[in-house]
Design a protein around this motif. Sequence first.
Motif, PDB file in Angstrom:
ATOM      1  N   THR A   1       0.860  -1.191   0.000  1.00 13.95           N
ATOM      2  CA  THR A   1       0.000   0.000   0.000  1.00 13.95           C
ATOM      3  C   THR A   1       0.895   1.239   0.000  1.00 13.95           C
ATOM      4  O   THR A   1       0.670   2.188  -0.765  1.00 13.95           O
ATOM      5  CB  THR A   1      -0.922  -0.001   1.249  1.00 13.95           C
ATOM      6  N   ALA A   2       1.942   1.218   0.828  1.00 15.01           N
ATOM      7  CA  ALA A   2       2.859   2.362   0.897  1.00 15.01           C
ATOM      8  C   ALA A   2       3.585   2.545  -0.444  1.00 15.01           C
ATOM      9  O   ALA A   2       3.714   3.665  -0.938  1.00 15.01           O
ATOM     10  CB  ALA A   2       3.866   2.158   2.027  1.00 15.01           C
ATOM     11  N   GLU A   3       4.043   1.432  -1.043  1.00 16.17           N
ATOM     12  CA  GLU A   3       4.742   1.514  -2.336  1.00 16.17           C
ATOM     13  C   GLU A   3       3.809   2.098  -3.400  1.00 16.17           C
ATOM     14  O   GLU A   3       4.195   2.950  -4.190  1.00 16.17           O
ATOM     15  CB  GLU A   3       5.200   0.124  -2.807  1.00 16.17           C
ATOM     16  N   MET A   4       2.569   1.603  -3.391  1.00 14.05           N
ATOM     17  CA  MET A   4       1.615   2.051  -4.405  1.00 14.05           C
ATOM     18  C   MET A   4       1.315   3.547  -4.243  1.00 14.05           C
ATOM     19  O   MET A   4       1.279   4.289  -5.227  1.00 14.05           O
ATOM     20  CB  MET A   4       0.333   1.234  -4.315  1.00 14.05           C
ATOM     21  N   ASN A   5       1.146   3.967  -2.991  1.00 12.54           N
ATOM     22  CA  ASN A   5       0.893   5.399  -2.762  1.00 12.54           C
ATOM     23  C   ASN A   5       2.063   6.234  -3.262  1.00 12.54           C
ATOM     24  O   ASN A   5       1.868   7.303  -3.846  1.00 12.54           O
ATOM     25  CB  ASN A   5       0.656   5.668  -1.272  1.00 12.54           C
ATOM     26  N   ASN A   6       3.266   5.727  -3.055  1.00 10.68           N
ATOM     27  CA  ASN A   6       4.456   6.441  -3.509  1.00 10.68           C
ATOM     28  C   ASN A   6       4.491   6.514  -5.042  1.00 10.68           C
ATOM     29  O   ASN A   6       4.765   7.573  -5.611  1.00 10.68           O
ATOM     30  CB  ASN A   6       5.694   5.722  -2.961  1.00 10.68           C
TER      31      ASN A   6
END
Length: 236
Positions: free
Chosen positions: A195-200
């Motif tokens: 989720t964090a990678e995708m948001n980035n």
Amino acid sequence: MNAEKLSNRLEAVANNIPPGSRLADIGSDHAYLPCNVVKKGIVPLAIAGEVAEGPYQSALEQVESEHLNDKIAVRKGDGLEVIEPGEVDCITIAGMGGTLISTILEKGKSKLEGVSRLVLQPNVGSFAVRNWLIDNGWELVKEEILKEDGKIYEILVAEKGEPLKPYQQNNLEEGILFGPFLLAVKPGVFLEKWTAEMNNWERILKQLDEAVQNEDTASKRLELDKKIKMAKEALK
Ligand code: SAM
């Protein structure tokens, strides 16, 4: 952390070393991992390899202070050059980027003859390790993911075998990026990481949308778009 009490990350690496193996821990730093598993009697002997002088000295001091010189050889050198072919059964490489781990394995290929298990813990870029394993006849047999001190770590365990076997349930590209065993289970930490990678990636994509458009930005947008779609699928 010390040799008595490993971090959860190194403990997870240690738990994947087959008991009785002759171990090489490459990039050993303080040699906490080999000292710990030798003292517990999990392995009879080990080699701690280090390329840098400071960590090499720390490893020597640690082994000396634990009176383990007869069981742990501390050797200075680049990657697998510190071992002879057939000298160890299990190799651990932890706490580095995935690209560096795959470079170490690639450069030291000739030393892998006789090695039956690799326990690899890339801090980032696990896909580079999975790619190397596939290209070199190593089958991923287990993956773990854990969070410690706010950081997320993956542990990849591989044995000689059928490299594409674990990827049969997924699209290969997705399996390489997310990890076939992790994708099958999707633990909470896995969802948090992606989720964090995708948001980035979405943030970068937005910046690219606002930048001057050229061939370079167009290809970057395509790449990010693809990764975001894959992450959305993986997070379902
Ligand atoms: N393995 C320990 C751990 O997981 O806690 C130490 C990790 S530390 C961040 C990475 C270590 O790898 C450093 O001590 C560095 O000097 C060593 N290293 C980096 N490249 C190496 C190479 N090509 N060969 C051997 N050691 C290397």
